[in-house]
Design an enzyme around this catalytic site. Structure first.
Site, PDB file in Angstrom:
ATOM      1  N   GLY A  38       0.797  -1.232   0.000  1.00 48.41           N
ATOM      2  CA  GLY A  38       0.000   0.000   0.000  1.00 48.41           C
ATOM      3  C   GLY A  38       0.822   1.270   0.000  1.00 48.41           C
ATOM      4  O   GLY A  38       2.006   1.276  -0.363  1.00 48.41           O
ATOM      5  N   ILE A  39       0.174   2.348   0.413  1.00 45.56           N
ATOM      6  CA  ILE A  39       0.805   3.662   0.413  1.00 45.56           C
ATOM      7  C   ILE A  39       1.991   3.675   1.371  1.00 45.56           C
ATOM      8  O   ILE A  39       3.080   4.144   1.047  1.00 45.56           O
ATOM      9  CB  ILE A  39      -0.215   4.755   0.796  1.00 45.56           C
ATOM     10  CG1 ILE A  39      -1.300   4.860  -0.272  1.00 45.56           C
ATOM     11  CG2 ILE A  39       0.466   6.115   1.005  1.00 45.56           C
ATOM     12  CD1 ILE A  39      -0.798   5.134  -1.661  1.00 45.56           C
ATOM     13  N   GLY A 181       1.144  19.868   7.772  1.00 39.64           N
ATOM     14  CA  GLY A 181       0.992  18.664   8.601  1.00 39.64           C
ATOM     15  C   GLY A 181       2.288  17.868   8.505  1.00 39.64           C
ATOM     16  O   GLY A 181       3.276  18.352   7.936  1.00 39.64           O
ATOM     17  N   HIS A 442      21.766   5.820  30.960  1.00 38.91           N
ATOM     18  CA  HIS A 442      22.526   7.042  30.726  1.00 38.91           C
ATOM     19  C   HIS A 442      23.728   6.738  29.841  1.00 38.91           C
ATOM     20  O   HIS A 442      24.376   5.724  30.042  1.00 38.91           O
ATOM     21  CB  HIS A 442      23.030   7.593  32.063  1.00 38.91           C
ATOM     22  CG  HIS A 442      23.892   8.809  31.897  1.00 38.91           C
ATOM     23  ND1 HIS A 442      23.370  10.047  31.599  1.00 38.91           N
ATOM     24  CD2 HIS A 442      25.243   8.967  31.967  1.00 38.91           C
ATOM     25  CE1 HIS A 442      24.356  10.931  31.498  1.00 38.91           C
ATOM     26  NE2 HIS A 442      25.494  10.295  31.716  1.00 38.91           N
TER      27      HIS A 442
HETATM   28  C1  LIG Z   1       3.836  10.901   2.013  1.00 41.33           C
HETATM   29  C2  LIG Z   1       3.201  10.149   3.145  1.00 41.33           C
HETATM   30  C3  LIG Z   1       3.920   9.894   4.287  1.00 41.33           C
HETATM   31  C4  LIG Z   1       3.341   9.201   5.341  1.00 41.33           C
HETATM   32  N1  LIG Z   1       4.078   8.960   6.462  1.00 41.33           N
HETATM   33  C5  LIG Z   1       3.520   8.295   7.491  1.00 41.33           C
HETATM   34  C6  LIG Z   1       4.273   7.996   8.646  1.00 41.33           C
HETATM   35  O1  LIG Z   1       5.450   8.341   8.740  1.00 41.33           O
HETATM   36  N2  LIG Z   1       3.675   7.298   9.643  1.00 41.33           N
HETATM   37  C7  LIG Z   1       2.371   6.902   9.568  1.00 41.33           C
HETATM   38  O2  LIG Z   1       1.869   6.280  10.502  1.00 41.33           O
HETATM   39  N3  LIG Z   1       1.625   7.169   8.478  1.00 41.33           N
HETATM   40  C8  LIG Z   1       2.172   7.850   7.446  1.00 41.33           C
HETATM   41  N4  LIG Z   1       1.426   8.085   6.329  1.00 41.33           N
HETATM   42  C9  LIG Z   1       0.022   7.620   6.302  1.00 41.33           C
HETATM   43  C10 LIG Z   1      -0.038   6.118   5.992  1.00 41.33           C
HETATM   44  O3  LIG Z   1       0.671   5.855   4.802  1.00 41.33           O
HETATM   45  C11 LIG Z   1      -1.477   5.683   5.862  1.00 41.33           C
HETATM   46  O4  LIG Z   1      -2.187   6.045   7.021  1.00 41.33           O
HETATM   47  C12 LIG Z   1      -1.575   4.177   5.673  1.00 41.33           C
HETATM   48  O5  LIG Z   1      -0.870   3.758   4.527  1.00 41.33           O
HETATM   49  C13 LIG Z   1      -3.029   3.735   5.571  1.00 41.33           C
HETATM   50  O6  LIG Z   1      -3.078   2.364   5.440  1.00 41.33           O
HETATM   51  P1  LIG Z   1      -4.303   1.632   4.742  1.00 41.33           P
HETATM   52  O7  LIG Z   1      -4.019   0.168   4.889  1.00 41.33           O
HETATM   53  O8  LIG Z   1      -5.572   2.166   5.244  1.00 41.33           O
HETATM   54  O9  LIG Z   1      -4.247   2.041   3.209  1.00 41.33           O
HETATM   55  P2  LIG Z   1      -3.119   2.227   2.123  1.00 41.33           P
HETATM   56  O10 LIG Z   1      -1.760   2.125   2.652  1.00 41.33           O
HETATM   57  O11 LIG Z   1      -3.495   3.457   1.383  1.00 41.33           O
HETATM   58  O12 LIG Z   1      -3.327   0.966   1.184  1.00 41.33           O
HETATM   59  C14 LIG Z   1      -4.498   0.770   0.468  1.00 41.33           C
HETATM   60  C15 LIG Z   1      -4.219  -0.199  -0.673  1.00 41.33           C
HETATM   61  O13 LIG Z   1      -5.439  -0.559  -1.252  1.00 41.33           O
HETATM   62  C16 LIG Z   1      -5.276  -0.661  -2.642  1.00 41.33           C
HETATM   63  N5  LIG Z   1      -6.599  -0.531  -3.257  1.00 41.33           N
HETATM   64  C17 LIG Z   1      -7.419   0.547  -3.229  1.00 41.33           C
HETATM   65  N6  LIG Z   1      -8.570   0.258  -3.845  1.00 41.33           N
HETATM   66  C18 LIG Z   1      -8.470  -1.018  -4.287  1.00 41.33           C
HETATM   67  C19 LIG Z   1      -9.338  -1.880  -5.008  1.00 41.33           C
HETATM   68  N7  LIG Z   1     -10.560  -1.496  -5.382  1.00 41.33           N
HETATM   69  N8  LIG Z   1      -8.898  -3.115  -5.305  1.00 41.33           N
HETATM   70  C20 LIG Z   1      -7.657  -3.528  -4.926  1.00 41.33           C
HETATM   71  N9  LIG Z   1      -6.812  -2.767  -4.247  1.00 41.33           N
HETATM   72  C21 LIG Z   1      -7.218  -1.521  -3.925  1.00 41.33           C
HETATM   73  C22 LIG Z   1      -4.335   0.470  -2.973  1.00 41.33           C
HETATM   74  O14 LIG Z   1      -3.682   0.225  -4.206  1.00 41.33           O
HETATM   75  C23 LIG Z   1      -3.377   0.416  -1.784  1.00 41.33           C
HETATM   76  O15 LIG Z   1      -2.271  -0.410  -2.055  1.00 41.33           O
HETATM   77  C24 LIG Z   1       1.997   8.757   5.251  1.00 41.33           C
HETATM   78  C25 LIG Z   1       1.260   8.999   4.088  1.00 41.33           C
HETATM   79  C26 LIG Z   1       1.854   9.668   3.039  1.00 41.33           C
HETATM   80  C27 LIG Z   1       1.049   9.920   1.808  1.00 41.33           C
END
Ligand SMILES: Cc1cc2nc3c(=O)[nH]c(=O)nc-3n(C[C@H](O)[C@H](O)[C@H](O)COP(=O)(O)OP(=O)(O)OC[C@H]3O[C@@H](n4cnc5c(N)ncnc54)[C@H](O)[C@@H]3O)c2cc1C
Length: 466
Positions: A38-39, A181, A442
């Site tokens: 994912g992201i 943020g 420490h």
């Molecule tokens: C630049 C950036 C930096 C970040 N840094 C941090 C950090 O340091 N610490 C932290 O805690 N959080 C951070 N975050 C936030 C964090 O990435 C997200 O909160 C987290 O990834 C959310 O997880 P999730 O499993 O909900 O979804 P996601 O990680 O968004 O994963 C969702 C997945 O679902 C897939 N998907 C979507 N729709 C479908 C579909 N219909 N069929 C099949 N697959 C699908 C997508 O392709 C994706 O791979 C950051 C975010 C960004 C953008």
């Protein structure tokens, strides 16, 4: 039934849920339309931290003489090489999850998933072929994407989102970052560190506006010291991208200002991925654009669950992961402890780092608590002095009546590693006074936590107690 559980989305919500479900003996498949992980692993937490590490190495190299290390020759940042390294780290992490899936017996289905009807998931692969799978339980974990604002339409070149910001092929001379943020502040810090002329624009009166005011001001001071332009109580009204440079029109308290920049990074938040999932057809309920769930992440439709960025709560990877575990443990018939959303740590990985949990001082005051504040500055820390960066502090916000820790804000090197101590203490209801007698190693930055508790009682050793 093909599976006990099908999870749509393999981010930190989906992949963690998948692995835990398999550990619990449930036949599990994860549907993913893009990269596994994912992201977080591919376009969020991990690649940004890899870039920030490159900035840190560059900063150390540039100031190496202060540490008694002479580096001869020209020290310069190589953005494409930093990006290549960051992408390699992301890819390594994604492959790691794929490996864990295989070892745990979690099946991966490549393609875009949607709920066809209760218990049925339709997956469309990259060639457009459709296939249906059945499952007793379906967990939605589809995450989010960069929010588009009408006055900041992302074209991917001049006005960019976070994906482009972590894969730029050449270094811009100047950049306006909109939104301060954690994501905006981290990119602003990264680009400023490697020599880009950065202007950070924030609508609220303070940067990292969800943090304690003192923490925000400390980071703003650090940013200004590195000559970043920080504009608070300001908003970008429009961007003219017709010329060679972007002309960014910003309204400020003192009137309109125009800033010229090569690139504008929109870091104004995220929007959930809920389109095309078949949710309206099965009657899923929403609350303010997110899927409504109970404490076990059950939606109003039997057998359908939702976790991560698409449900309420902070959009953070560790929150998504814990939600995934609670969700599948409940499905497996365990009685998992539900999440205490008042005890979620938040971190910003700039230099200095910022970390917090619980209430800020301002929130605690607004809620009418009688407060005991314990603050210890890193200026008095031996480890901070040895490390060459004594910027920041640990601040404990304590309820004077119960002595419980209502919240904690930290600014400084490594504080993102230190905040978990406070999370654990708060979970167990440990009183602040007990922290004073908890022996900390420490020299460590973490001694500041013990000293902050002592300071709350006028007992700190390394500062003058007032
Ligand atoms: C630049 C950036 C930096 C970040 N840094 C941090 C950090 O340091 N610490 C932290 O805690 N959080 C951070 N975050 C936030 C964090 O990435 C997200 O909160 C987290 O990834 C959310 O997880 P999730 O499993 O909900 O979804 P996601 O990680 O968004 O994963 C969702 C997945 O679902 C897939 N998907 C979507 N729709 C479908 C579909 N219909 N069929 C099949 N697959 C699908 C997508 O392709 C994706 O791979 C950051 C975010 C960004 C953008």
């Amino acid at each position: 039934m093909d599976y006990d559980i099908i999870i749509i989305g393999s981010g930190p919500g989906g992949y963690v849920a998948g692995i835990r479900a398999a550990q619990l003996g449930l036949k599990t498949a994860v549907v993913e339309r893009a990269e596994i992980g994912g992201i977080c692993l591919n376009w969020g937490c991990i690649p940004t931290k890899a870039l920030l590490k490159s900035a840190q190495v560059f900063n150390y190299a540039s100031h190496s003489a202060a540490y008694g290390v002479n580096i001869s020759g020209n020290i310069s940042p190589d953005l494409p090489a930093m990006v290549t390294r960051s992408r390699a780290v992301a890819s390594q992490m994604s492959k790691g999850v794929d490996f864990l899936f295989k070892k745990n017996g979690v099946e991966t289905i490549a393609g875009s998933g949607k709920i066809a009807s209760a218990g049925r998931v339709e997956v469309t692969d990259s060639e457009g072929n459709k296939k249906e799978y059945t499952a007793k339980h379906i967990i939605l974990a589809t995450g989010a994407h960069s929010k588009q604002l009408p006055n900041l339409p992302q074209d991917g070149k001049k006005i960019i989102g976070y994906r482009e910001a972590m894969t730029l092929s050449e270094m811009p001379d100047s950049m306006v970052v909109v939104g301060s943020g954690a994501i905006g502040s981290e990119f602003a810090f990264f680009y400023k560190s490697i020599g880009v002329d950065v202007t950070l624009v924030e609508y609220m009166p303070n940067i990292i506006p969800l943090e304690d005011e003192e923490a925000s001001k400390n980071l703003a001071r650090a940013f200004k010291k590195m000559k970043m332009k920080v504009m608070t109580s300001s908003s970008v009204e429009s961007v003219d991208t017709t010329g060679e440079k972007c002309l960014v029109n910003i309204s400020t308290k003192r009137g309109p200002v125009q800033v010229e920049a090569d690139i504008v990074l929109s870091a104004v938040g995220i929007e959930t991925n809920l389109e095309g999932l078949g949710l309206e057809e099965i009657g899923i309920k929403y609350e303010k654009g997110k899927i409504a769930v109970d404490e076990y992440y059950r939606t109003n439709v039997e057998g359908v669950y939702a976790i991560g960025d698409i449900v309420h709560g902070p959009a953070l990877a560790h929150v998504a992961s814990r939600e995934g575990i609670v969700c599948v443990e409940n499905i497996a018939g365990h009685k998992p402890q539900t999440i205490d959303y008042e005890n979620i740590p938040a971190c910003t990985y700039t230099t200095p780092e910022v970390a917090s949990v619980g209430l800020t001082q301002q929130q605690a005051e607004e809620q009418g608590y009688k407060l005991r504040i314990g603050k210890f500055p890193f200026k008095a820390s031996g480890k901070a002095a040895a490390g060459g960066n004594n910027d920041g502090f640990v601040k404990l916000i304590i309820d004077a009546d119960s002595d419980l820790i209502l919240g904690c804000s930290m600014v400084g090197d490594n504080v993102t590693e230190m905040i978990s101590e406070i999370v654990a203490l708060r979970k167990e209801g440990v009183k602040a006074k007990e922290l004073i007698s908890t022996v900390h190693p420490h020299p460590t930055m973490s001694e500041a936590v013990m000293e902050a508790a002592a300071a709350a009682y006028g007992e700190a050793i390394h500062i003058i107690n007032l």
